[in-house]
Design an enzyme around this catalytic site. Structure first.
Site, PDB file in Angstrom:
ATOM      1  N   ASP A 168       0.857  -1.182   0.000  1.00  0.00           N
ATOM      2  CA  ASP A 168       0.000   0.000   0.000  1.00  0.00           C
ATOM      3  C   ASP A 168       0.896   1.236   0.000  1.00  0.00           C
ATOM      4  O   ASP A 168       1.810   1.357   0.825  1.00  0.00           O
ATOM      5  CB  ASP A 168      -0.903  -0.002   1.235  1.00  0.00           C
ATOM      6  CG  ASP A 168      -1.892   1.154   1.215  1.00  0.00           C
ATOM      7  OD1 ASP A 168      -2.966   1.004   0.618  1.00  0.00           O
ATOM      8  OD2 ASP A 168      -1.571   2.214   1.801  1.00  0.00           O
ATOM      9  N   ASN A 176      -2.923  12.964  -3.743  1.00  0.00           N
ATOM     10  CA  ASN A 176      -4.041  13.384  -4.598  1.00  0.00           C
ATOM     11  C   ASN A 176      -4.612  14.728  -4.164  1.00  0.00           C
ATOM     12  O   ASN A 176      -4.931  15.585  -4.991  1.00  0.00           O
ATOM     13  CB  ASN A 176      -5.140  12.327  -4.585  1.00  0.00           C
ATOM     14  CG  ASN A 176      -4.842  11.153  -5.496  1.00  0.00           C
ATOM     15  OD1 ASN A 176      -4.090  11.281  -6.462  1.00  0.00           O
ATOM     16  ND2 ASN A 176      -5.416  10.002  -5.200  1.00  0.00           N
ATOM     17  N   HIS A 181      -4.967  14.399  -9.120  1.00  0.00           N
ATOM     18  CA  HIS A 181      -5.002  12.983  -9.479  1.00  0.00           C
ATOM     19  C   HIS A 181      -4.031  12.633 -10.598  1.00  0.00           C
ATOM     20  O   HIS A 181      -3.571  11.489 -10.682  1.00  0.00           O
ATOM     21  CB  HIS A 181      -6.432  12.585  -9.861  1.00  0.00           C
ATOM     22  CG  HIS A 181      -7.363  12.526  -8.689  1.00  0.00           C
ATOM     23  ND1 HIS A 181      -7.435  11.442  -7.853  1.00  0.00           N
ATOM     24  CD2 HIS A 181      -8.225  13.442  -8.193  1.00  0.00           C
ATOM     25  CE1 HIS A 181      -8.328  11.663  -6.900  1.00  0.00           C
ATOM     26  NE2 HIS A 181      -8.816  12.881  -7.081  1.00  0.00           N
ATOM     27  N   ASP A 185      -1.515   9.614 -10.377  1.00  0.00           N
ATOM     28  CA  ASP A 185      -1.336   8.552 -11.381  1.00  0.00           C
ATOM     29  C   ASP A 185       0.137   8.328 -11.690  1.00  0.00           C
ATOM     30  O   ASP A 185       0.586   7.190 -11.857  1.00  0.00           O
ATOM     31  CB  ASP A 185      -2.083   8.913 -12.663  1.00  0.00           C
ATOM     32  CG  ASP A 185      -3.595   8.779 -12.527  1.00  0.00           C
ATOM     33  OD1 ASP A 185      -4.052   8.224 -11.515  1.00  0.00           O
ATOM     34  OD2 ASP A 185      -4.312   9.238 -13.437  1.00  0.00           O
ATOM     35  N   GLU A 211      -4.504   2.393  -4.535  1.00  0.00           N
ATOM     36  CA  GLU A 211      -3.055   2.488  -4.343  1.00  0.00           C
ATOM     37  C   GLU A 211      -2.457   1.206  -3.776  1.00  0.00           C
ATOM     38  O   GLU A 211      -1.346   1.200  -3.254  1.00  0.00           O
ATOM     39  CB  GLU A 211      -2.719   3.670  -3.422  1.00  0.00           C
ATOM     40  CG  GLU A 211      -3.174   3.517  -1.980  1.00  0.00           C
ATOM     41  CD  GLU A 211      -4.584   4.045  -1.729  1.00  0.00           C
ATOM     42  OE1 GLU A 211      -4.860   4.445  -0.585  1.00  0.00           O
ATOM     43  OE2 GLU A 211      -5.407   4.058  -2.677  1.00  0.00           O
TER      44      GLU A 211
END
Length: 310
Positions: A168, A176, A181, A185, A211
């Site tokens: 994680d 974010n 975002h 990414d 994630e």
């Protein structure tokens, strides 16, 4: 591409092989249904040419068994028959065959029908492939991971070992929220690349969702998987993702479990998830493994990489 021909007539096998030689395909042959089924399960050909009239197992029964097996049901089948009986043709198509060719073979017709079947198979394979790839990271997606895990668990029941790693990205929501975002990414893509290049060819890395990532580690104990997971963790910690005037340096937490203490594939995932939760709760950017109980975890600390008990 690979073609398998199942026919009890050596003469018919020789003729079919000669007719298809110009197509540049790899051809294997079997002279009875049981051998053909075993070879299909082992070799996974792209197309099977199946004689209808064979002793013991006829073509209908061979087709029925191939279409009833998860390993072979997607392989297209073309029936070979010396009979022009339309009832048999309809029956074969209803069983899952894609086409039929009448003996004696007319070279151009056989080649054309084989080419058409192989074109369809290529498109089918591409669709399956894209359905199992995460478009952002180009790792396997969760569907592909769970499918591979199911196949691997069958080998576990025959005595092989299997480890499962959960990962994680730490504090990803903050990335974010603060940077947007699109930057998030880029972080996920960089983390995925770091995991990909660290894994062995036999490992199966995938994006689990959001994630979170996961790795199937075949033939490994949790101690061996811990080493791989911690290499991934360190490679992620070294990332420098450029922004306007600054960089982002992500970290990730890892949880590891193996099949020695799990009685199902679902339990294997739960144990790795508990270990990941332990890693997040005890400081992040670390690798933990629940080997026996929920309360005890072996931890590779990110500061000194020594094995401790958390």
């Amino acid at each position: 591409m690979k073609i398998q021909i199942i026919d009890d007539s050596p003469e018919a096998l020789a003729i079919a092989r000669a007719r298809l030689a110009p197509e540049g395909v790899n051809i294997t042959t079997a002279q009875d249904g049981l051998t053909g089924i075993a070879m299909a399960c082992e070799d996974k050909p792209d197309l099977i040419l199946l004689d209808l009239d064979m002793p013991e197992l006829d073509g209908f029964e061979v087709c029925r068994r191939l279409k009833g097996d998860a390993q072979t049901y997607m392989i297209p089948i073309i029936f070979l028959t010396a009979s022009g009986d339309r009832a048999n043709t309809v029956k074969g198509l209803d069983l899952g065959a894609v086409d039929y060719v009448t003996k004696p073979f007319e070279a151009y017709e056989l080649q054309a029908r084989v080419r058409a079947a192989l074109r369809t198979k290529r498109l089918q394979d591409l669709l399956i492939q894209y359905a199992q790839i995460d478009p952002l990271t180009e790792l396997g997606n969760r569907r592909a991971l769970l499918e591979r895990l199911g196949q691997s668990w069958a080998r576990v029941q025959r005595g092989e070992s299997l480890a499962f790693i959960m990962c994680d990205v730490d504090r990803f929501k903050r990335v974010n929220d603060e940077h947007g975002h699109l930057v998030g990414d880029r972080v996920l893509q960089a983390v995925a690349d770091a995991i990909r290049v660290t894994c062995r060819q036999s490992d199966f890395p995938a994006r689990y969702g959001g994630e979170e990532f996961a790795i199937l580690v075949h033939g490994a104990s949790h101690q061996e998987a811990m080493i791989l997971a911690d290499r991934c963790r360190m490679n992620i910690a070294q990332l420098q993702i450029p922004l306007r005037g600054s960089t982002i340096s992500p970290t990730a937490s890892f949880g590891v479990a193996d099949s020695a203490t799990a009685n199902s594939s679902e339990e294997l995932i739960r144990q790795a998830d508990r270990a990941l939760y332990h890693a997040k709760c005890t400081g992040r950017n670390r690798t933990c493994c629940t080997a026996d109980t929920i309360d005890t975890a072996t931890t590779l600390d990110n500061r000194n990489s020594r094995i401790q008990v958390a």
